[in-house]
Design an enzyme around this catalytic site. Sequence first.
Site: not given
Ligand SMILES: Cc1cc2nc3c(=O)[nH]c(=O)nc-3n(C[C@H](O)[C@H](O)[C@H](O)COP(=O)(O)O)c2cc1C
Length: 506
Positions: A178, A286
Amino acid sequence: MASSQNYSEAAGDLRQFLKELDDENDLLVIKSEVDPEMELAAITRRVYETEDKAPLFENITGRVGNGLFRVLGAPVGLSRVPGQRLGRIAKSLGLPSTATGKEIIAKINDAKHLKPLPPNEVASGPVKEHKIFGDEIDLTTLPTPRLHQHDGGKFIQTFGMYIVQRPNGTWTNWSITRAMVHGKQTLVGPIIPKQDIGVIYQEWKDLGKDMPFALCFGVPPAAIMVGGMPIPKGEDEAGYIGALVGKPLDAVKCETSDLLVPANAEIVMEGFASISETAPEGPMMEYHGLVYPGRSKECPLFKVNAITYREDPILPICITGRATEESHTVWAVMIAAEVLNICQNAGLPIQMVWCPFESHAHWLAIQVNRQELLKLKTNMQDFCVKLGHIVLGSKPGWYIPKVFLVGEDIDPTDLRDLLWAEATRCEPGTSEFLFDEYGNIPLIPYVAHGTKPVRNNKKVVRCCMLPCEFVDEELPWKVGSFKGSYPPDVQRKVERDWEKYGFDAL
Ligand SMILES: Cc1cc2nc3c(=O)[nH]c(=O)nc-3n(C[C@H](O)[C@H](O)[C@H](O)COP(=O)(O)O)c2cc1C
Protein backbone atom coordinates in the site's frame (compact mmCIF):
# COMPACT_ATOMS: atom_id res chain seq x y z
CA MET A 1 -22.45 -17.64 -22.13
CA ALA A 2 -21.00 -18.89 -25.43
CA SER A 3 -18.81 -21.93 -24.91
CA SER A 4 -16.36 -20.56 -27.51
CA GLN A 5 -15.50 -17.68 -25.16
CA ASN A 6 -11.78 -17.15 -24.65
CA TYR A 7 -11.63 -16.86 -20.88
CA SER A 8 -8.00 -15.73 -20.93
CA GLU A 9 -8.87 -12.40 -22.55
CA ALA A 10 -10.35 -10.96 -19.37
CA ALA A 11 -7.38 -12.22 -17.34
CA GLY A 12 -5.05 -10.27 -19.61
CA ASP A 13 -6.96 -7.02 -19.88
CA LEU A 14 -8.91 -5.02 -17.27
CA ARG A 15 -11.23 -3.38 -19.83
CA GLN A 16 -12.25 -6.80 -21.21
CA PHE A 17 -12.72 -8.01 -17.62
CA LEU A 18 -15.08 -5.08 -16.96
CA LYS A 19 -16.95 -5.64 -20.22
CA GLU A 20 -17.57 -9.26 -19.26
CA LEU A 21 -18.64 -8.30 -15.72
CA ASP A 22 -21.11 -5.88 -17.29
CA ASP A 23 -22.42 -8.59 -19.64
CA GLU A 24 -22.89 -10.87 -16.64
CA ASN A 25 -24.73 -8.16 -14.64
CA ASP A 26 -21.91 -7.95 -12.08
CA LEU A 27 -20.82 -4.33 -12.72
CA LEU A 28 -22.59 -1.11 -11.79
CA VAL A 29 -21.46 2.06 -13.58
CA ILE A 30 -22.28 4.94 -11.22
CA LYS A 31 -22.71 8.17 -13.16
CA SER A 32 -24.11 10.32 -10.35
CA GLU A 33 -21.57 12.47 -8.50
CA VAL A 34 -19.94 10.72 -5.55
CA ASP A 35 -17.77 12.37 -2.90
CA PRO A 36 -14.31 10.77 -2.57
CA GLU A 37 -14.24 11.97 1.05
CA MET A 38 -15.60 8.65 2.40
CA GLU A 39 -18.91 8.34 0.47
CA LEU A 40 -17.18 6.42 -2.33
CA ALA A 41 -15.46 4.08 0.12
CA ALA A 42 -18.62 3.56 2.19
CA ILE A 43 -20.49 2.48 -0.95
CA THR A 44 -17.71 0.04 -1.82
CA ARG A 45 -17.56 -1.37 1.71
CA ARG A 46 -21.32 -2.00 1.61
CA VAL A 47 -20.80 -3.74 -1.73
CA TYR A 48 -18.28 -6.15 -0.16
CA GLU A 49 -20.62 -6.85 2.73
CA THR A 50 -23.64 -7.48 0.49
CA GLU A 51 -21.64 -9.15 -2.32
CA ASP A 52 -23.19 -6.71 -4.77
CA LYS A 53 -21.99 -5.62 -8.24
CA ALA A 54 -18.56 -4.02 -8.55
CA PRO A 55 -19.07 -0.22 -8.63
CA LEU A 56 -17.30 1.83 -11.31
CA PHE A 57 -17.41 5.47 -10.20
CA GLU A 58 -17.28 7.78 -13.22
CA ASN A 59 -18.24 11.10 -11.65
CA ILE A 60 -16.04 11.74 -8.66
CA THR A 61 -16.15 15.19 -7.07
CA GLY A 62 -12.91 16.97 -7.98
CA ARG A 63 -12.09 14.90 -11.06
CA VAL A 64 -11.02 17.06 -14.00
CA GLY A 65 -12.28 16.10 -17.49
CA ASN A 66 -11.24 12.66 -18.70
CA GLY A 67 -8.02 12.80 -16.66
CA LEU A 68 -7.10 11.08 -13.43
CA PHE A 69 -9.30 9.13 -12.67
CA ARG A 70 -12.39 6.90 -12.53
CA VAL A 71 -12.42 4.45 -9.59
CA LEU A 72 -13.31 0.75 -9.59
CA GLY A 73 -14.43 -0.59 -6.20
CA ALA A 74 -14.41 -4.25 -5.14
CA PRO A 75 -12.57 -5.40 -8.30
CA VAL A 76 -12.28 -8.91 -6.87
CA GLY A 77 -15.15 -8.85 -4.38
CA LEU A 78 -17.52 -11.79 -4.11
CA SER A 79 -20.52 -11.86 -6.43
CA ARG A 80 -24.24 -12.23 -5.83
CA VAL A 81 -24.85 -13.50 -9.37
CA PRO A 82 -26.34 -17.00 -8.84
CA GLY A 83 -23.71 -19.74 -9.19
CA GLN A 84 -20.90 -17.21 -9.59
CA ARG A 85 -19.89 -16.26 -6.05
CA LEU A 86 -16.20 -16.60 -6.92
CA GLY A 87 -16.75 -15.20 -10.42
CA ARG A 88 -14.39 -12.22 -10.19
CA ILE A 89 -11.56 -14.40 -8.84
CA ALA A 90 -12.19 -16.98 -11.59
CA LYS A 91 -12.38 -14.39 -14.37
CA SER A 92 -9.16 -12.75 -13.15
CA LEU A 93 -7.43 -16.09 -13.69
CA GLY A 94 -8.88 -16.96 -17.08
CA LEU A 95 -11.62 -19.31 -15.86
CA PRO A 96 -15.40 -19.22 -16.41
CA SER A 97 -17.21 -17.25 -13.69
CA THR A 98 -18.84 -20.44 -12.43
CA ALA A 99 -15.50 -21.99 -11.37
CA THR A 100 -15.32 -23.55 -7.90
CA GLY A 101 -12.61 -22.91 -5.30
CA LYS A 102 -11.04 -26.25 -6.21
CA GLU A 103 -10.91 -25.35 -9.91
CA ILE A 104 -9.42 -21.96 -9.08
CA ILE A 105 -6.63 -23.47 -6.95
CA ALA A 106 -5.95 -26.10 -9.63
CA LYS A 107 -5.60 -23.43 -12.34
CA ILE A 108 -3.12 -21.38 -10.29
CA ASN A 109 -1.17 -24.48 -9.32
CA ASP A 110 -1.12 -26.03 -12.82
CA ALA A 111 0.44 -22.87 -14.28
CA LYS A 112 3.35 -23.40 -11.87
CA HIS A 113 4.31 -26.42 -13.92
CA LEU A 114 4.20 -24.59 -17.26
CA LYS A 115 7.13 -22.87 -18.95
CA PRO A 116 7.31 -19.20 -17.87
CA LEU A 117 6.38 -16.74 -20.64
CA PRO A 118 8.24 -13.47 -19.95
CA PRO A 119 6.73 -10.17 -21.19
CA ASN A 120 6.97 -9.18 -24.80
CA GLU A 121 8.47 -5.67 -25.13
CA VAL A 122 6.49 -3.42 -27.49
CA ALA A 123 7.22 0.18 -28.57
CA SER A 124 4.04 1.72 -27.15
CA GLY A 125 0.63 0.94 -25.74
CA PRO A 126 -2.53 2.49 -24.28
CA VAL A 127 -0.75 3.44 -21.03
CA LYS A 128 1.31 5.97 -23.03
CA GLU A 129 -1.76 7.92 -24.26
CA HIS A 130 -1.08 10.67 -21.71
CA LYS A 131 2.16 11.65 -19.99
CA ILE A 132 2.88 14.19 -17.28
CA PHE A 133 6.23 14.96 -15.71
CA GLY A 134 7.83 16.80 -12.79
CA ASP A 135 5.98 19.96 -11.76
CA GLU A 136 2.93 19.00 -13.86
CA ILE A 137 2.28 16.34 -11.21
CA ASP A 138 0.31 17.28 -8.11
CA LEU A 139 -0.93 14.17 -6.30
CA THR A 140 -2.61 16.31 -3.63
CA THR A 141 -5.15 17.67 -6.15
CA LEU A 142 -6.31 14.24 -7.35
CA PRO A 143 -9.71 12.98 -6.14
CA THR A 144 -8.05 10.23 -4.08
CA PRO A 145 -10.71 8.53 -1.97
CA ARG A 146 -10.48 8.53 1.84
CA LEU A 147 -11.02 4.87 2.60
CA HIS A 148 -11.93 4.76 6.30
CA GLN A 149 -12.53 7.43 8.91
CA HIS A 150 -9.67 6.27 11.16
CA ASP A 151 -7.01 6.05 8.44
CA GLY A 152 -4.04 8.36 8.83
CA GLY A 153 -4.19 9.62 5.24
CA LYS A 154 -5.56 9.10 1.75
CA PHE A 155 -4.42 5.77 0.34
CA ILE A 156 -4.23 6.03 -3.43
CA GLN A 157 -2.42 2.69 -3.65
CA THR A 158 -4.36 -0.27 -2.34
CA PHE A 159 -4.75 -2.41 -5.47
CA GLY A 160 -1.91 -1.38 -7.75
CA MET A 161 1.27 -3.30 -8.42
CA TYR A 162 4.82 -2.14 -7.74
CA ILE A 163 7.52 -3.17 -10.17
CA VAL A 164 11.07 -3.09 -8.81
CA GLN A 165 14.28 -4.74 -9.95
CA ARG A 166 17.40 -5.76 -8.08
CA PRO A 167 20.39 -3.50 -8.94
CA ASN A 168 22.11 -6.12 -11.13
CA GLY A 169 18.89 -6.65 -13.10
CA THR A 170 18.65 -10.41 -12.44
CA TRP A 171 15.29 -10.35 -10.63
CA THR A 172 12.18 -8.23 -11.23
CA ASN A 173 9.46 -8.28 -8.60
CA TRP A 174 5.78 -7.45 -9.20
CA SER A 175 3.88 -7.10 -5.92
CA ILE A 176 1.16 -5.26 -4.03
CA THR A 177 1.98 -3.05 -1.08
CA ARG A 178 0.00 0.00 0.00
CA ALA A 179 0.88 3.71 -0.21
CA MET A 180 -0.73 7.00 0.76
CA VAL A 181 -0.42 10.44 -0.76
CA HIS A 182 2.27 12.44 1.06
CA GLY A 183 2.93 15.57 -1.04
CA LYS A 184 2.65 16.98 -4.55
CA GLN A 185 5.09 14.43 -5.95
CA THR A 186 5.50 12.00 -3.08
CA LEU A 187 3.84 8.88 -1.77
CA VAL A 188 4.69 7.16 1.50
CA GLY A 189 4.26 3.49 2.26
CA PRO A 190 5.65 0.57 4.24
CA ILE A 191 8.31 -1.70 2.79
CA ILE A 192 8.30 -4.85 4.95
CA PRO A 193 11.91 -6.23 4.95
CA LYS A 194 10.75 -9.87 4.62
CA GLN A 195 8.66 -9.15 1.51
CA ASP A 196 10.46 -9.35 -1.85
CA ILE A 197 10.20 -5.59 -2.37
CA GLY A 198 11.95 -5.24 1.01
CA VAL A 199 14.76 -7.61 0.00
CA ILE A 200 15.34 -5.67 -3.24
CA TYR A 201 15.08 -2.29 -1.46
CA GLN A 202 17.83 -3.45 0.94
CA GLU A 203 20.09 -4.24 -2.02
CA TRP A 204 19.65 -0.66 -3.29
CA LYS A 205 20.29 0.65 0.23
CA ASP A 206 23.52 -1.35 0.42
CA LEU A 207 24.58 0.32 -2.85
CA GLY A 208 23.65 3.76 -1.49
CA LYS A 209 21.20 4.44 -4.34
CA ASP A 210 17.46 5.19 -4.35
CA MET A 211 15.37 2.34 -5.80
CA PRO A 212 13.62 2.93 -9.16
CA PHE A 213 9.99 1.85 -9.09
CA ALA A 214 6.91 1.76 -11.30
CA LEU A 215 3.55 1.68 -9.55
CA CYS A 216 1.00 0.29 -12.02
CA PHE A 217 -2.76 0.60 -11.57
CA GLY A 218 -5.37 -1.30 -13.56
CA VAL A 219 -2.95 -3.98 -14.73
CA PRO A 220 -4.17 -7.24 -16.29
CA PRO A 221 -6.34 -9.00 -13.66
CA ALA A 222 -4.04 -12.07 -13.66
CA ALA A 223 -1.08 -9.80 -12.94
CA ILE A 224 -2.68 -8.24 -9.87
CA MET A 225 -3.65 -11.71 -8.59
CA VAL A 226 -0.01 -12.83 -8.87
CA GLY A 227 1.15 -9.49 -7.40
CA GLY A 228 -0.48 -10.76 -4.20
CA MET A 229 1.07 -14.23 -4.41
CA PRO A 230 4.09 -15.30 -2.33
CA ILE A 231 6.14 -16.97 -5.07
CA PRO A 232 9.76 -17.88 -4.19
CA LYS A 233 12.37 -15.16 -3.89
CA GLY A 234 14.37 -14.70 -7.11
CA GLU A 235 11.51 -15.87 -9.36
CA ASP A 236 9.94 -13.29 -11.70
CA GLU A 237 6.16 -12.96 -11.41
CA ALA A 238 5.89 -11.75 -15.03
CA GLY A 239 6.87 -15.06 -16.67
CA TYR A 240 4.48 -16.99 -14.44
CA ILE A 241 1.65 -14.57 -15.29
CA GLY A 242 2.32 -15.20 -19.00
CA ALA A 243 2.03 -18.94 -18.35
CA LEU A 244 -1.21 -18.41 -16.38
CA VAL A 245 -2.78 -16.28 -19.14
CA GLY A 246 -1.45 -18.52 -21.91
CA LYS A 247 0.57 -15.81 -23.68
CA PRO A 248 3.22 -13.24 -22.75
CA LEU A 249 1.96 -9.83 -21.60
CA ASP A 250 2.83 -6.86 -23.81
CA ALA A 251 5.09 -4.48 -21.90
CA VAL A 252 6.48 -1.00 -22.54
CA LYS A 253 9.50 0.73 -21.10
CA CYS A 254 9.07 3.41 -18.44
CA GLU A 255 9.80 7.06 -19.30
CA THR A 256 12.44 7.52 -16.63
CA SER A 257 13.93 4.04 -16.11
CA ASP A 258 14.38 0.76 -17.96
CA LEU A 259 11.60 -0.98 -16.03
CA LEU A 260 8.97 -2.67 -18.20
CA VAL A 261 5.31 -2.11 -17.34
CA PRO A 262 2.14 -3.73 -18.77
CA ALA A 263 1.29 -1.84 -21.97
CA ASN A 264 -2.45 -1.91 -21.21
CA ALA A 265 -2.16 -0.68 -17.60
CA GLU A 266 -4.51 2.17 -16.75
CA ILE A 267 -2.04 4.41 -14.87
CA VAL A 268 1.69 4.11 -14.15
CA MET A 269 3.51 6.26 -11.62
CA GLU A 270 7.29 6.17 -12.02
CA GLY A 271 9.99 7.34 -9.68
CA PHE A 272 12.43 6.43 -6.94
CA ALA A 273 11.92 5.05 -3.43
CA SER A 274 14.20 7.07 -1.18
CA ILE A 275 16.72 5.15 0.92
CA SER A 276 17.13 8.08 3.34
CA GLU A 277 13.92 10.12 3.52
CA THR A 278 10.91 8.91 5.50
CA ALA A 279 7.58 10.32 6.67
CA PRO A 280 4.81 9.17 9.03
CA GLU A 281 2.48 6.67 7.36
CA GLY A 282 -0.84 5.22 8.42
CA PRO A 283 -2.50 3.79 10.23
CA MET A 284 -4.76 2.13 7.70
CA MET A 285 -7.53 -0.36 8.36
CA GLU A 286 -5.95 -3.79 8.06
CA TYR A 287 -6.96 -6.98 6.29
CA HIS A 288 -7.90 -8.58 9.64
CA GLY A 289 -10.61 -6.00 10.24
CA LEU A 290 -9.02 -3.85 12.97
CA VAL A 291 -7.21 -0.52 13.04
CA TYR A 292 -5.45 1.05 16.02
CA PRO A 293 -6.21 4.76 15.46
CA GLY A 294 -3.45 7.32 15.80
CA ARG A 295 -0.49 4.95 15.40
CA SER A 296 1.56 6.04 12.39
CA LYS A 297 5.02 4.69 11.49
CA GLU A 298 8.01 6.20 9.69
CA CYS A 299 8.12 4.76 6.16
CA PRO A 300 10.15 5.46 2.99
CA LEU A 301 9.13 8.24 0.62
CA PHE A 302 8.38 7.31 -2.99
CA LYS A 303 9.15 10.26 -5.29
CA VAL A 304 6.97 10.34 -8.41
CA ASN A 305 8.59 12.06 -11.40
CA ALA A 306 6.37 10.81 -14.25
CA ILE A 307 2.80 9.57 -14.68
CA THR A 308 1.56 7.92 -17.86
CA TYR A 309 -2.08 6.94 -18.29
CA ARG A 310 -4.80 5.88 -20.66
CA GLU A 311 -7.65 8.10 -21.77
CA ASP A 312 -10.34 8.05 -19.05
CA PRO A 313 -8.22 5.82 -16.78
CA ILE A 314 -9.47 3.60 -13.98
CA LEU A 315 -7.99 3.33 -10.49
CA PRO A 316 -8.97 0.00 -8.86
CA ILE A 317 -9.16 0.14 -5.06
CA CYS A 318 -9.52 -2.25 -2.14
CA ILE A 319 -11.31 -1.08 1.00
CA THR A 320 -9.63 -3.28 3.58
CA GLY A 321 -11.50 -4.58 6.64
CA ARG A 322 -13.86 -7.40 7.55
CA ALA A 323 -14.13 -10.15 4.94
CA THR A 324 -14.59 -10.41 2.12
CA GLU A 325 -12.29 -8.00 0.26
CA GLU A 326 -9.24 -8.50 -1.97
CA SER A 327 -6.88 -9.33 0.89
CA HIS A 328 -8.99 -12.48 1.17
CA THR A 329 -10.01 -13.15 -2.45
CA VAL A 330 -6.55 -12.36 -3.83
CA TRP A 331 -3.88 -12.68 -1.14
CA ALA A 332 -5.44 -15.59 0.78
CA VAL A 333 -6.39 -17.53 -2.36
CA MET A 334 -2.92 -17.12 -3.83
CA ILE A 335 -1.29 -18.12 -0.51
CA ALA A 336 -3.41 -21.29 -0.51
CA ALA A 337 -2.35 -22.19 -4.06
CA GLU A 338 1.31 -21.60 -3.26
CA VAL A 339 1.06 -23.77 -0.14
CA LEU A 340 -0.48 -26.59 -2.21
CA ASN A 341 2.44 -26.26 -4.61
CA ILE A 342 4.94 -26.36 -1.72
CA CYS A 343 3.29 -29.46 -0.21
CA GLN A 344 3.24 -31.30 -3.52
CA ASN A 345 6.86 -30.37 -4.33
CA ALA A 346 7.81 -31.79 -0.93
CA GLY A 347 6.07 -35.06 -1.82
CA LEU A 348 3.30 -34.69 0.76
CA PRO A 349 -0.03 -36.42 -0.02
CA ILE A 350 -2.02 -33.16 -0.12
CA GLN A 351 -4.70 -32.55 -2.76
CA MET A 352 -6.29 -29.23 -1.88
CA VAL A 353 -5.53 -26.15 0.22
CA TRP A 354 -7.90 -23.28 0.99
CA CYS A 355 -7.66 -20.19 3.14
CA PRO A 356 -11.23 -19.53 4.35
CA PHE A 357 -12.23 -15.92 3.63
CA GLU A 358 -13.81 -15.63 7.08
CA SER A 359 -10.43 -16.38 8.72
CA HIS A 360 -9.09 -13.14 7.25
CA ALA A 361 -5.98 -14.94 5.93
CA HIS A 362 -5.16 -16.55 9.31
CA TRP A 363 -6.21 -20.20 8.64
CA LEU A 364 -5.31 -22.80 6.06
CA ALA A 365 -7.50 -25.84 5.52
CA ILE A 366 -5.25 -28.54 4.08
CA GLN A 367 -6.82 -31.70 2.67
CA VAL A 368 -5.01 -35.03 2.37
CA ASN A 369 -5.19 -37.47 -0.48
CA ARG A 370 -6.05 -40.52 1.60
CA GLN A 371 -4.85 -43.23 -0.75
CA GLU A 372 -1.45 -41.57 -0.88
CA LEU A 373 -1.46 -40.93 2.86
CA LEU A 374 -2.08 -44.61 3.63
CA LYS A 375 0.88 -45.60 1.45
CA LEU A 376 3.16 -43.61 3.78
CA LYS A 377 2.23 -45.89 6.74
CA THR A 378 2.53 -42.89 9.00
CA ASN A 379 0.58 -41.65 12.03
CA MET A 380 -1.04 -38.41 13.14
CA GLN A 381 1.90 -37.13 15.18
CA ASP A 382 4.64 -37.80 12.61
CA PHE A 383 2.59 -36.55 9.70
CA CYS A 384 1.40 -33.34 11.36
CA VAL A 385 4.89 -32.46 12.59
CA LYS A 386 6.33 -33.00 9.11
CA LEU A 387 3.53 -31.02 7.45
CA GLY A 388 3.90 -28.24 10.03
CA HIS A 389 7.60 -27.77 9.37
CA ILE A 390 7.10 -27.72 5.61
CA VAL A 391 4.10 -25.37 5.58
CA LEU A 392 4.68 -23.11 8.57
CA GLY A 393 8.38 -22.72 7.82
CA SER A 394 7.72 -21.69 4.19
CA LYS A 395 7.50 -18.18 2.71
CA PRO A 396 3.65 -18.13 2.74
CA GLY A 397 3.72 -19.90 6.12
CA TRP A 398 4.98 -16.67 7.70
CA TYR A 399 1.52 -15.13 7.14
CA ILE A 400 -0.49 -18.09 8.45
CA PRO A 401 -0.48 -19.13 12.13
CA LYS A 402 -3.15 -21.87 12.05
CA VAL A 403 -3.37 -24.98 9.87
CA PHE A 404 -6.33 -27.37 9.90
CA LEU A 405 -5.62 -30.80 8.42
CA VAL A 406 -8.77 -32.43 7.02
CA GLY A 407 -9.75 -35.68 5.36
CA GLU A 408 -11.26 -36.26 1.94
CA ASP A 409 -14.86 -36.10 3.21
CA ILE A 410 -14.37 -32.44 4.18
CA ASP A 411 -14.61 -29.70 1.55
CA PRO A 412 -11.93 -27.18 2.62
CA THR A 413 -13.82 -24.37 0.85
CA ASP A 414 -16.96 -25.02 2.94
CA LEU A 415 -16.67 -23.40 6.34
CA ARG A 416 -19.49 -25.57 7.73
CA ASP A 417 -17.51 -28.69 6.82
CA LEU A 418 -14.36 -27.27 8.38
CA LEU A 419 -16.11 -26.34 11.64
CA TRP A 420 -17.73 -29.77 11.83
CA ALA A 421 -14.39 -31.50 11.32
CA GLU A 422 -12.62 -29.36 13.92
CA ALA A 423 -15.44 -29.74 16.45
CA THR A 424 -15.76 -33.52 16.10
CA ARG A 425 -12.26 -34.82 15.28
CA CYS A 426 -9.69 -32.45 16.78
CA GLU A 427 -8.96 -33.34 20.41
CA PRO A 428 -7.59 -30.42 22.49
CA GLY A 429 -3.94 -31.07 23.27
CA THR A 430 -3.71 -34.49 21.63
CA SER A 431 -4.46 -33.44 18.03
CA GLU A 432 -2.75 -30.06 18.21
CA PHE A 433 0.89 -29.65 17.24
CA LEU A 434 2.62 -26.40 18.19
CA PHE A 435 5.59 -24.74 16.51
CA ASP A 436 7.46 -21.79 17.94
CA GLU A 437 10.56 -21.74 15.74
CA TYR A 438 8.85 -19.84 12.91
CA GLY A 439 7.88 -16.19 13.30
CA ASN A 440 4.54 -14.64 12.43
CA ILE A 441 3.69 -11.55 10.41
CA PRO A 442 3.48 -8.83 13.08
CA LEU A 443 0.22 -7.48 11.62
CA ILE A 444 -1.77 -10.29 13.33
CA PRO A 445 -3.56 -8.44 16.16
CA TYR A 446 -2.56 -10.86 18.94
CA VAL A 447 1.06 -10.80 17.76
CA ALA A 448 1.34 -6.99 17.93
CA HIS A 449 -1.12 -6.39 20.75
CA GLY A 450 -1.44 -9.66 22.68
CA THR A 451 0.49 -11.23 25.55
CA LYS A 452 4.18 -11.07 24.69
CA PRO A 453 5.60 -14.59 24.41
CA VAL A 454 9.08 -15.53 25.68
CA ARG A 455 10.01 -16.61 22.15
CA ASN A 456 7.92 -16.28 19.01
CA ASN A 457 4.14 -16.45 19.00
CA LYS A 458 3.32 -20.08 18.36
CA LYS A 459 1.84 -21.58 15.23
CA VAL A 460 -0.35 -24.68 15.24
CA VAL A 461 -1.38 -27.63 13.12
CA ARG A 462 -4.82 -28.81 14.28
CA CYS A 463 -5.44 -32.31 13.08
CA CYS A 464 -9.15 -32.58 12.18
CA MET A 465 -8.73 -36.26 11.25
CA LEU A 466 -9.16 -39.16 13.66
CA PRO A 467 -6.23 -41.57 14.26
CA CYS A 468 -7.97 -44.34 12.26
CA GLU A 469 -7.88 -42.15 9.13
CA PHE A 470 -4.11 -42.66 9.02
CA VAL A 471 -4.33 -46.47 9.03
CA ASP A 472 -7.73 -48.01 8.19
CA GLU A 473 -8.53 -48.70 4.54
CA GLU A 474 -12.21 -48.09 5.09
CA LEU A 475 -13.54 -45.35 7.35
CA PRO A 476 -15.54 -46.99 10.17
CA TRP A 477 -18.30 -44.32 10.32
CA LYS A 478 -21.32 -43.22 8.31
CA VAL A 479 -22.45 -39.60 8.07
CA GLY A 480 -25.84 -38.36 9.26
CA SER A 481 -26.99 -36.31 6.29
CA PHE A 482 -29.33 -36.48 3.28
CA LYS A 483 -26.48 -37.92 1.21
CA GLY A 484 -25.14 -40.20 3.96
CA SER A 485 -28.21 -41.61 5.67
CA TYR A 486 -30.44 -42.79 2.78
CA PRO A 487 -29.99 -45.22 -0.12
CA PRO A 488 -29.52 -43.60 -3.58
CA ASP A 489 -32.97 -44.63 -4.85
CA VAL A 490 -34.65 -42.89 -1.88
CA GLN A 491 -32.55 -39.77 -2.42
CA ARG A 492 -33.44 -39.71 -6.12
CA LYS A 493 -37.17 -40.07 -5.39
CA VAL A 494 -37.13 -37.28 -2.81
CA GLU A 495 -35.23 -34.99 -5.17
CA ARG A 496 -37.57 -35.78 -8.06
CA ASP A 497 -40.78 -35.26 -6.07
CA TRP A 498 -39.57 -32.25 -4.05
CA GLU A 499 -41.96 -29.77 -5.65
CA LYS A 500 -44.80 -32.33 -5.67
CA TYR A 501 -44.56 -32.42 -1.87
CA GLY A 502 -45.18 -28.65 -1.99
CA PHE A 503 -41.63 -27.32 -1.47
CA ASP A 504 -40.07 -24.59 -3.65
CA ALA A 505 -37.59 -25.80 -6.26
CA LEU A 506 -33.99 -25.82 -4.99
C1 LIG B 1 -5.20 -6.01 -1.53
C2 LIG B 1 -3.84 -6.39 -1.02
C3 LIG B 1 -3.12 -5.48 -0.25
C4 LIG B 1 -1.86 -5.82 0.22
N1 LIG B 1 -1.16 -4.89 0.95
C5 LIG B 1 0.10 -5.19 1.36
C6 LIG B 1 0.88 -4.21 2.06
O1 LIG B 1 0.45 -3.08 2.26
N2 LIG B 1 2.11 -4.58 2.48
C7 LIG B 1 2.63 -5.82 2.22
O2 LIG B 1 3.79 -6.09 2.59
N3 LIG B 1 1.91 -6.76 1.59
C8 LIG B 1 0.67 -6.46 1.15
N4 LIG B 1 -0.07 -7.40 0.49
C9 LIG B 1 0.44 -8.79 0.42
C10 LIG B 1 1.51 -8.94 -0.61
O3 LIG B 1 1.10 -8.44 -1.86
C11 LIG B 1 1.88 -10.40 -0.73
O4 LIG B 1 2.40 -10.86 0.49
C12 LIG B 1 2.84 -10.71 -1.85
O5 LIG B 1 3.18 -12.07 -1.79
C13 LIG B 1 4.10 -9.90 -1.73
O6 LIG B 1 4.87 -10.09 -2.86
P1 LIG B 1 6.24 -10.92 -2.83
O7 LIG B 1 5.86 -12.33 -2.57
O8 LIG B 1 6.75 -10.69 -4.20
O9 LIG B 1 7.06 -10.31 -1.74
C14 LIG B 1 -1.32 -7.09 -0.04
C15 LIG B 1 -2.03 -8.00 -0.82
C16 LIG B 1 -3.28 -7.65 -1.32
C17 LIG B 1 -4.02 -8.63 -2.18
